[in-house]
Design a protein around this motif. Sequence first.
Motif, PDB file in Angstrom:
ATOM      1  N   ALA A 185       0.834  -1.200   0.000  1.00 20.01           N
ATOM      2  CA  ALA A 185       0.000   0.000   0.000  1.00 20.01           C
ATOM      3  C   ALA A 185       0.871   1.252   0.000  1.00 20.01           C
ATOM      4  O   ALA A 185       1.802   1.384   0.798  1.00 20.01           O
ATOM      5  CB  ALA A 185      -0.926  -0.009   1.210  1.00 20.01           C
ATOM      6  N   ALA A 186       0.586   2.171  -0.915  1.00 23.71           N
ATOM      7  CA  ALA A 186       1.357   3.413  -1.014  1.00 23.71           C
ATOM      8  C   ALA A 186       0.703   4.311  -2.052  1.00 23.71           C
ATOM      9  O   ALA A 186      -0.146   3.881  -2.838  1.00 23.71           O
ATOM     10  CB  ALA A 186       2.804   3.127  -1.422  1.00 23.71           C
ATOM     11  N   ASP A 187       1.124   5.566  -2.054  1.00 19.84           N
ATOM     12  CA  ASP A 187       0.717   6.471  -3.120  1.00 19.84           C
ATOM     13  C   ASP A 187       1.641   6.323  -4.326  1.00 19.84           C
ATOM     14  O   ASP A 187       1.196   6.438  -5.466  1.00 19.84           O
ATOM     15  CB  ASP A 187       0.744   7.917  -2.613  1.00 19.84           C
ATOM     16  CG  ASP A 187      -0.302   8.157  -1.546  1.00 19.84           C
ATOM     17  OD1 ASP A 187      -1.501   8.061  -1.865  1.00 19.84           O
ATOM     18  OD2 ASP A 187       0.070   8.418  -0.386  1.00 19.84           O
ATOM     19  N   LEU A 188       2.926   6.067  -4.070  1.00 13.93           N
ATOM     20  CA  LEU A 188       3.871   5.876  -5.162  1.00 13.93           C
ATOM     21  C   LEU A 188       4.871   4.791  -4.779  1.00 13.93           C
ATOM     22  O   LEU A 188       5.460   4.825  -3.692  1.00 13.93           O
ATOM     23  CB  LEU A 188       4.637   7.174  -5.462  1.00 13.93           C
ATOM     24  CG  LEU A 188       5.636   7.085  -6.632  1.00 13.93           C
ATOM     25  CD1 LEU A 188       4.910   6.875  -7.954  1.00 13.93           C
ATOM     26  CD2 LEU A 188       6.511   8.335  -6.708  1.00 13.93           C
ATOM     27  N   GLY A 189       5.058   3.838  -5.684  1.00 14.19           N
ATOM     28  CA  GLY A 189       6.030   2.775  -5.466  1.00 14.19           C
ATOM     29  C   GLY A 189       7.142   2.826  -6.497  1.00 14.19           C
ATOM     30  O   GLY A 189       6.914   3.178  -7.659  1.00 14.19           O
ATOM     31  N   PHE A 190       8.340   2.474  -6.062  1.00 10.48           N
ATOM     32  CA  PHE A 190       9.463   2.316  -6.991  1.00 10.48           C
ATOM     33  C   PHE A 190      10.186   1.017  -6.663  1.00 10.48           C
ATOM     34  O   PHE A 190      10.488   0.733  -5.504  1.00 10.48           O
ATOM     35  CB  PHE A 190      10.454   3.472  -6.905  1.00 10.48           C
ATOM     36  CG  PHE A 190      11.718   3.217  -7.693  1.00 10.48           C
ATOM     37  CD1 PHE A 190      11.686   3.179  -9.081  1.00 10.48           C
ATOM     38  CD2 PHE A 190      12.927   2.961  -7.053  1.00 10.48           C
ATOM     39  CE1 PHE A 190      12.833   2.895  -9.814  1.00 10.48           C
ATOM     40  CE2 PHE A 190      14.077   2.683  -7.779  1.00 10.48           C
ATOM     41  CZ  PHE A 190      14.031   2.646  -9.165  1.00 10.48           C
ATOM     42  N   ALA A 247       1.507  -7.645  -7.791  1.00  7.52           N
ATOM     43  CA  ALA A 247       0.864  -6.989  -6.653  1.00  7.52           C
ATOM     44  C   ALA A 247       1.558  -5.671  -6.321  1.00  7.52           C
ATOM     45  O   ALA A 247       0.896  -4.683  -5.970  1.00  7.52           O
ATOM     46  CB  ALA A 247       0.871  -7.915  -5.439  1.00  7.52           C
ATOM     47  N   PHE A 248       2.889  -5.653  -6.433  1.00  9.23           N
ATOM     48  CA  PHE A 248       3.619  -4.401  -6.201  1.00  9.23           C
ATOM     49  C   PHE A 248       3.168  -3.331  -7.190  1.00  9.23           C
ATOM     50  O   PHE A 248       3.057  -2.155  -6.843  1.00  9.23           O
ATOM     51  CB  PHE A 248       5.126  -4.642  -6.341  1.00  9.23           C
ATOM     52  CG  PHE A 248       5.981  -3.456  -5.981  1.00  9.23           C
ATOM     53  CD1 PHE A 248       6.623  -3.392  -4.753  1.00  9.23           C
ATOM     54  CD2 PHE A 248       6.157  -2.395  -6.863  1.00  9.23           C
ATOM     55  CE1 PHE A 248       7.412  -2.298  -4.413  1.00  9.23           C
ATOM     56  CE2 PHE A 248       6.942  -1.295  -6.534  1.00  9.23           C
ATOM     57  CZ  PHE A 248       7.568  -1.255  -5.300  1.00  9.23           C
ATOM     58  N   ASN A 249       2.913  -3.729  -8.424  1.00  6.44           N
ATOM     59  CA  ASN A 249       2.540  -2.754  -9.450  1.00  6.44           C
ATOM     60  C   ASN A 249       1.108  -2.256  -9.318  1.00  6.44           C
ATOM     61  O   ASN A 249       0.834  -1.086  -9.620  1.00  6.44           O
ATOM     62  CB  ASN A 249       2.755  -3.361 -10.844  1.00  6.44           C
ATOM     63  CG  ASN A 249       4.220  -3.416 -11.231  1.00  6.44           C
ATOM     64  OD1 ASN A 249       5.004  -2.537 -10.875  1.00  6.44           O
ATOM     65  ND2 ASN A 249       4.597  -4.451 -11.970  1.00  6.44           N
ATOM     66  N   VAL A 250       0.181  -3.123  -8.905  1.00  2.00           N
ATOM     67  CA  VAL A 250      -1.224  -2.717  -8.909  1.00  2.00           C
ATOM     68  C   VAL A 250      -1.685  -2.075  -7.608  1.00  2.00           C
ATOM     69  O   VAL A 250      -2.700  -1.375  -7.591  1.00  2.00           O
ATOM     70  CB  VAL A 250      -2.160  -3.912  -9.231  1.00  2.00           C
ATOM     71  CG1 VAL A 250      -1.794  -4.552 -10.549  1.00  2.00           C
ATOM     72  CG2 VAL A 250      -2.159  -4.945  -8.113  1.00  2.00           C
TER      73      VAL A 250
END
Length: 363
Positions: A185-190, A247-250
């Motif tokens: 869960a996040a607003d932006l992931g890298f 899952a990390f991407n969506v």
Amino acid sequence: MKIAFYGSSLVSAYWNGAATYYRGLLRSLAEKGYEITFYEPDVYDRQKYRDMEPPDWCKVVVYEGTIDALKAAARQAAEADIVVKASGVGFQDDRLLEEVLGNASPRALKIFWDVDAPATLAELKSDPDHPLRQALFKIDLVLTYGGGDPVVNAYRSVGAAECVPIYNALDPQTHHPVPEDSRFAADLGFLGNRLPDREARVEHFFLDPASRLPGRRFLLGGSGWQDKPMSSNVNYIGHVPTRDHNAFNVTPMAVLNISRASMAENGFSPATRVFEAAGAGACLITDHWEGIELFLKPDEEILVARDGQDVAALIAGLSRQSAARIGARARMRVLADHTYAHRAREVDEIFRARLGARMEAAK
């Protein structure tokens, strides 16, 4: 036709960003009837962190990280119709190239497949005696991970007979929408490993925007960042296995692509994660590089940031609903134009034309 492919690793994506490129492309070639053997050295703990077992569409030969084992693996090139030496194998690359070319049949199509062309070309230009530069006259064709006309022209200028970019793409069987996962869960992931020619850009495009937006949640995945200073709203989770990439991407509202410095400077080099994220339906923000519009349409299928301030502004103005619409359009585009089945058709045509011309010349 038999392909002997010498690369970093097919079965492990650990410290091996080319893994998904190899998997998608070679599986699609296998579906066209190619008999493929992938040779990879047991180095960098890659075998310890395997994320797949050898597939039924490709034989995998893992050899020890020794010169004797390298030579034994290279001798198998003699049995192939097409012999491929990839860049960045990770153990005695120059020696491996020499041995593979020395063992390949005179009738075989000999290919150097460069998965980091801007970096390789920088080495070649600075060293006229570089082993690869000296070997180009023995190599029938250079294929690259991307790079467009700048890479094609640069390779020709250092002696390559021909250079063709084969871009990254989507493997829909591997990267696709999945349910969200609260771990991400996040607003932006890298997601990206800590590398010398990427670190400053990660600071600029990810860590700085995080510090500008203390009320937003940022997610950092990848190896090597554990001692990197970062603001308290950044959740660092370490290495993310490929089984969790969808899952990390969506799950985050948006995910970020940050090119390595050499790739961004050259342009026309979309990273594998651009297509992986789009295939999962993610809303993707990318740093700016020339040629983006050839793959995804800015502002409609992808968001583009020229600096960290742009990233912060995009996140501040983005909603879950608008992000979902962008992600859906991106997924439709890559399925229509940018799958590994599309890329394999290009490669198959190249291989057959080259081998066909060789057979005609031998008559």
